[in-house]
Design an enzyme around this catalytic site. Structure first.
Site, short mmCIF file in Angstrom:
data_model
loop_
_atom_site.label_atom_id
_atom_site.label_comp_id
_atom_site.label_asym_id
_atom_site.label_seq_id
_atom_site.Cartn_x
_atom_site.Cartn_y
_atom_site.Cartn_z
N HIS A 3 0.87 -1.18 0.00
CA HIS A 3 0.00 0.00 0.00
C HIS A 3 0.90 1.24 0.00
O HIS A 3 1.73 1.42 0.90
CB HIS A 3 -0.89 -0.03 1.24
N GLY B 55 -0.21 -0.20 8.58
CA GLY B 55 1.10 0.43 8.55
C GLY B 55 1.86 0.16 9.82
O GLY B 55 2.72 -0.74 9.89
N SER B 56 1.52 0.92 10.87
CA SER B 56 2.27 0.79 12.13
C SER B 56 2.17 -0.61 12.73
O SER B 56 3.12 -1.09 13.34
CB SER B 56 1.80 1.86 13.12
N MET C 58 -3.65 10.75 -1.96
CA MET C 58 -4.26 11.79 -1.10
C MET C 58 -3.73 13.11 -1.63
O MET C 58 -2.91 13.78 -0.99
CB MET C 58 -3.88 11.54 0.36
N GLY D 253 -3.97 11.20 6.39
CA GLY D 253 -2.85 12.12 6.58
C GLY D 253 -1.71 11.56 7.41
O GLY D 253 -0.57 11.97 7.21
N PHE D 254 -2.01 10.65 8.32
CA PHE D 254 -0.97 10.19 9.24
C PHE D 254 -1.14 8.71 9.57
O PHE D 254 -2.27 8.21 9.64
CB PHE D 254 -1.01 11.00 10.55
N GLY E 51 -0.62 5.57 12.37
CA GLY E 51 -0.66 5.41 13.83
C GLY E 51 -1.85 6.04 14.53
O GLY E 51 -1.81 6.29 15.73
N GLY F 88 -6.52 2.30 8.10
CA GLY F 88 -6.36 3.19 9.24
C GLY F 88 -6.66 2.51 10.56
O GLY F 88 -7.77 2.04 10.78
N GLY F 89 -5.64 2.42 11.40
CA GLY F 89 -5.83 1.87 12.75
C GLY F 89 -6.10 0.38 12.78
O GLY F 89 -6.63 -0.13 13.77
C1 DX5 Z 1 -3.42 7.33 6.41
C2 DX5 Z 1 -2.88 6.36 5.39
C3 DX5 Z 1 -2.76 4.99 5.90
C4 DX5 Z 1 -1.79 4.84 7.05
C5 DX5 Z 1 -2.24 3.70 7.88
O1 DX5 Z 1 -3.76 8.51 5.78
O2 DX5 Z 1 -3.74 6.32 4.26
O3 DX5 Z 1 -2.49 4.05 4.87
O4 DX5 Z 1 -0.48 4.61 6.62
O5 DX5 Z 1 -1.41 3.63 8.99
P1 DX5 Z 1 -1.84 2.82 10.29
O6 DX5 Z 1 -2.08 1.39 9.85
O7 DX5 Z 1 -0.67 2.97 11.17
O8 DX5 Z 1 -3.11 3.46 10.80
ZN ZN Z 2 -3.54 4.67 2.78
#
Ligand code: DX5
Ligand code: ZN
Length: 249
Positions: free
Chosen positions: A52, A217-218, A88, A162-163, A165, A196-197
């Site tokens: 991703h 991600g995290s 994004m 946007g972020f 974690g 996300g999350g």
């Molecule tokens: C957020 C991103 C996600 C993010 C997910 O805007 O689109 O793909 O990296 O990160 P985690 O899994 O840590 O929420």
């Molecule tokens: Zn994403």
């Protein structure tokens, strides 16, 4: 880089979609960018299905990440798995041909960021990629009314984009159920992705609701043992499918 770039054409045409029904998609946002190729290969070797690739522009979202040259660098490094580009960015269309040439497999965008959503979907398809529409936590499913039959992917955000974690927003579970039901009714193979999350401990409920593609991600890059985390996610996928009364394929 042109759309006819032989590297990207070769990379995309040699791609097979993963055979499993549920896909795990580690987000590069939580990887070590100085070692991106190595990290992407490590999560794939640990059992992930696709990469991703989060693209942020400091306009549509208040963060800035990477563009097509980095996607192309992953292909040149030897990443053969599908690359799931999550744009994004605003505007969207300018970047579509560049990501297609850079070896993207899926390209998803936020409808609020495009002036002409139908045109952008077709642009993605014309460039040989699979189009996806991304809906933020507060974005209505109405956007699917005249687009769903042209999409290969619906990406439901379970955080505000946007972020990495951030905390999973539980109200997305109802949206997953609704999108899953609409796709079943349509008879299409459109994927339902959640981003996300996502952690080992909420995978089962997300899958039970009808998600088949899980961005993490995290939870993956932040773990000490990628393979163990992905194995734990797979066993939660099986739990979610069993709770929903579906057999895991
Ligand atoms: C957020 C991103 C996600 C993010 C997910 O805007 O689109 O793909 O990296 O990160 P985690 O899994 O840590 O929420
Ligand atoms: Zn994403």
């Amino acid at each position: 880089m042109s759309p006819a770039d032989p590297d990207s054409t070769r990379a995309r045409s040699s791609q097979l979609l993963p055979a499993a029904r549920h896909w795990i998609a580690p987000s590069i946002l939580s990887a070590d960018f100085a070692r991106l190729g190595e990290q992407a290969q490590a999560v794939l070797d640990a059992g992930a299905d696709l990469i991703h690739f989060d693209v942020m522009d400091n306009h549509y979202v208040p963060n800035l990440t990477v563009g097509p040259v980095v996607c192309q660098a992953l292909r040149r490094y030897g990443i053969r798995a599908p690359i799931d580009v999550h744009l994004m960015v605003r505007p969207v269309d300018r970047l579509v041909p560049d990501f297609a040439a850079a070896g993207a497999s899926y390209i998803s965008f936020h409808p609020e960021a495009s002036d002409h959503v139908d045109r952008t979907i077709h642009l993605i398809r014309e460039h040989g990629c699979r189009p996806g529409l991304v809906l933020n936590p507060a974005t209505s499913l109405d956007w699917l009314d005249y687009t769903l039959d042209q999409l290969d992917l619906v990406l439901l955000m379970s955080v505000n984009p946007g972020f990495a974690g951030q905390q999973f927003i539980p109200s997305v579970l109802g949206k997953i159920r609704e999108v899953h039901a609409r796709i079943r009714a349509s008879g299409r193979e459109t994927r339902v992705e959640v981003d996300g999350g996502i952690k080992v401990d909420n995978v089962a409920q997300v899958v039970e609701a009808g998600a088949d593609t899980l961005v993490a991600g995290s939870a993956i890059f932040g773990s000490a043992d990628y393979a163990a985390t992905i194995r734990a996610m797979r066993s939660q996928i099986a739990r979610g499918e069993a709770t929903a009364g579906r057999a895991v394929r």
